[in-house]
Every structure is written in structure tokens, then in C-alpha cells.
Design a protein around this motif. Sequence first.
Motif: not given
Length: 475
Positions: A281-295, A319-329
Motif C-alpha cells: 500500500f506504500g505506507l511507511p514503517d510505523a510503530d502504531g497499529p495498522l487498521a484496514v477497511v474492506v467494504s 495507519q489506515l489501508a482501505l479497499l473498497g468501491s461504491g459511492d463516488k463521493e
Amino acid sequence: MTRILSVTSECVPLVKTGGLADVAGALPAALKPLGHEMRTLLPGYPTVMKALKKTRTVLTEDDLFGGPARVLEARVAGLSLYVLDAAHLFKREGSPYLDVDGNDFPDNPERFAALSWMAMRIAQDGAGGWTPQLVHAHDWQGALAPYYLKTNGVDVPSVLTIHNIAFHGLAPANRLASLRLDPSDFTEDGFEFWGQIGALKAGLQFATALTTVSPTYARELTTPEFGMGLDGVLRARSGDLTGILNGIDLEVWDPKTDPNIATYKTARGKGRAKARLRKEFGLPDADGPLAVVVSRLSHQKGLDLLLEALPAFIDRGGQLALLGSGDKELEAAFVKTAAAQANVAVRIGYDEALSHRMMAGADAILVPSRFEPCGLTQLYGLRYGAIPVVAATGGLVDTVIHASPMAMRSGVATGLQVSPLTAHALAATMVQLVDLFQDVDAWAMLQSNAMRQSVGWEASAAEYAGLYDRLTDSA
Ligand code: ADP
């Protein structure tokens, strides 16, 4: 051995737009060891037709809602299928319900009335020598089946499962004849919904039993807040309505053998999968939690609230990595946020394999839905040690044990529930997530509890089997 015909507009692995497809695809195999034979009636969309190899025609109709049709018997991926081959209804580009421009097909009421009609025909005359003892219809697309069974004098009990009550299957009143509906049932006690024909309402009135996909959603559905105008009908039938949780396919979603995540190790080894996911996902290394959304990106899923809550989480090192599609806005808003913020990355699209890698690499999965009949992604999260952060609604309540002080002390917590669901409360809960993540012992306990939950089909299939037995008196 009870013979059950499942009537569905989607079924994994052939065609899927949401959780209904997973349920329809998994239930037959889960019921088999319990002595129930479930066959599945499915529309012959181009993708379904293409997947068929050996077929046999078991039923024909000269005029099925405007054209000829036949039912093909086939086996695909262990499923016993009846595929409704009706080119005038299903041979189209687009998704099962929408044209290539994203608009509903104008004849959707007829398309799925045809599916329901053929379920009745199979129950009436059998298909290739097989006759169901019970018809199990799903959502509005199958909901006219119980009605047609009744009005055509076919004495077979029916179950209607509500996966999502947001879709009513409405049609204008002048389509009564074209939908083969009896005008005398066009009443408030029948299938009339505020001057329109309501396919889902017909099913709710005429099915022998009703189910939905979690106990909490079953209760919620009888309230004006969640019933979407059908709460009165559901209150009247609350004695016939039960909630049976969805499970997930433990073979497809197995962190030990999942081919999509060859590098995955158990909870202790999440670091490696997480590093890969960050890279992807091109996210930097980090100490905090990596949260995801698949929706799906829709109002239902509450992700507009996540956009508001996100700064507090990112500020604390999340950090957040999101995978999803739908509402254009919503798509545009997430893309914009990701462009402005190095710790947010977004993929717009639908990608099954990536969704597996995300569960494997994530510390947490976020599901802040406004309503959620059952929800599946929090179950994947539990199994893969991605701690669910969920709204306290529907099946999310029934599957995630909130890390309250007492649940932590008793060692039973598996995630966090947000209640009431506001951007502010979500932000506070995501900050709590960061705190928990930094407490190594607490986090290890959450992860190991999560991964030990039983999230398969076994218990729920037994509940369906019990219901079928009661309805067919074959216990
Ligand atoms: P709903 O049926 O309301 O969409 P569920 O959580 O019950 O919600 O089921 C959604 C299913 O679709 C899950 O299996 C989830 O992993 C999958 N899914 C949703 N969006 C995507 C996506 N963009 N890519 C891959 N899988 C997705």
C-alpha cells in the motif's frame, strides 16, 4: 434427508456482490453432514452460464415473463445448481442488478419474479425427478417464491431470509399483471407497500418462517429505526422470525493454509505480513497499529464517519489501508485523504486476494456500520488476528466481545464496539485501540481470543437444520 431448494440471486463462487453470495455458497456444504440436501436455483447471468460444463435441461417454460426459459441442472464447485437460462432476462452486461452505467435494470422486478416463479415450478412439478420439501428464499429477489407457492396451491413450506432489508424490490402498481400477482392481495395485509408492489413484503407476509442473519438484527428489524418501513409487518410476525448468525468458510479463510498469504504466520508472526502489506500500500514503517477497511463504500457502512474520526487515530500513530468501491463521493474523499496523508492508503476496486492479504497483515479491521445485518469482514478479522473495531449494531454486537474493563479482566474480549455511533465516539474508540495496541500483554490476549472464536458454519447450519426439521416435521 430433507430436500431444500435455495433461491438466490448470488452465490459464491459464481456471482457475488455482497454477503448473501457467501451464505448461499456455504450453506449447502454445511448442511450436508446434518443430513440435508440443499440445491440452489440461480439466474443464468453470462458469468454463471460460462462456468457451466455438463448440463441437463430439467424444466422449460415457453413464456417466462416475456420469453422462453429453461432450467439447467449442473454441478459447479460442489454445488448442485438449477440455473435459470432465460436470455431475455439475464443475458446482459453489467452486474446482477445494474447496467454498465450503474442504473437498476428497469425490469428487475420481472427478472427476479421469474426466478421466484421457477422456484415455485420446481416445487410444483419437480426438476429432473427432484422435488424440494422446503423452499428457502433469500432477500427480495427470492421473496415472491413463498407468495407464488401459496397462490398456486403448492403445499411446500418456505423460509425467507433477510440479508438486507434496505432493498424492498418495489414495482409500480401497474405491474401487477406482468408480475403474475393477484390484485386482491394488493392490500396492506398483502404485498402493497405505500401504493407500490413490494416483493420483499410479499415474502414477509407469505413465507412460513422468516430468518435474518443475526439475533440482534432480528430484534432491531422490529423497530422503526431499522425496519425501513417493514417493522410493522415484522412485529406482527415476530414469533416466526429468528436470527441465525452467518459463518465464514473456514477453508477459504484459514490463516494457516491460505494461498493468498503464503507468508502469514500466527499472531506472533504478524509483523512480516504487516510489513508486506505496508509495502503493497506504500505506507511507511510505523510503530502504531495498522487498521484496514474492506467494504462497499455506501452510507450504510458509516465510512463518512471514519473520514471524520481518522485524524485523531493518525495523530496517535495509527495507519489506515482501505479497499473498497461504491459511492463516488466517498471514493473521491478517501482518495483525497490518502493523497494528503502519508499514513492513509486507498485502493478503489474489488479484489478478493488483496482482501485476504489485508486481514493477514492488519492489526485491526474497522466496521463502523450504521446498520449491519451480520457482517463478514469482522469474522475474517477475528480469524486472522485483526482486532475488530465495530459499531454496536446487528451482527457486529453478536460476534465481537467488547474490551470493557470486566471483559479484559475476565480474559474474554475480542475487539471494540463503538456506541453510540458518532464520529467523535469512533475517534475515541480508535484512540483506545492505539492504547490497547501499545499494551503488549493486553493486545496478545485480544489477538489470541479473537483467533480462537468459532466463526465457521457448524453451529449456524445446525440452527437452520433445526428450523427446516420443524417446518417439515421430519425431526
Ligand atoms: P455486505 O454484504 O453488506 O457488503 P458483508 O460484510 O456481509 O457486507 O459482506 C461483504 C463481503 O464482500 C465480504 O466477503 C467482503 O470481504 C467482501 N468485500 C466487500 N468489498 C470488497 C472489496 N472491495 N474487495 C474485496 N472484497 C470485498
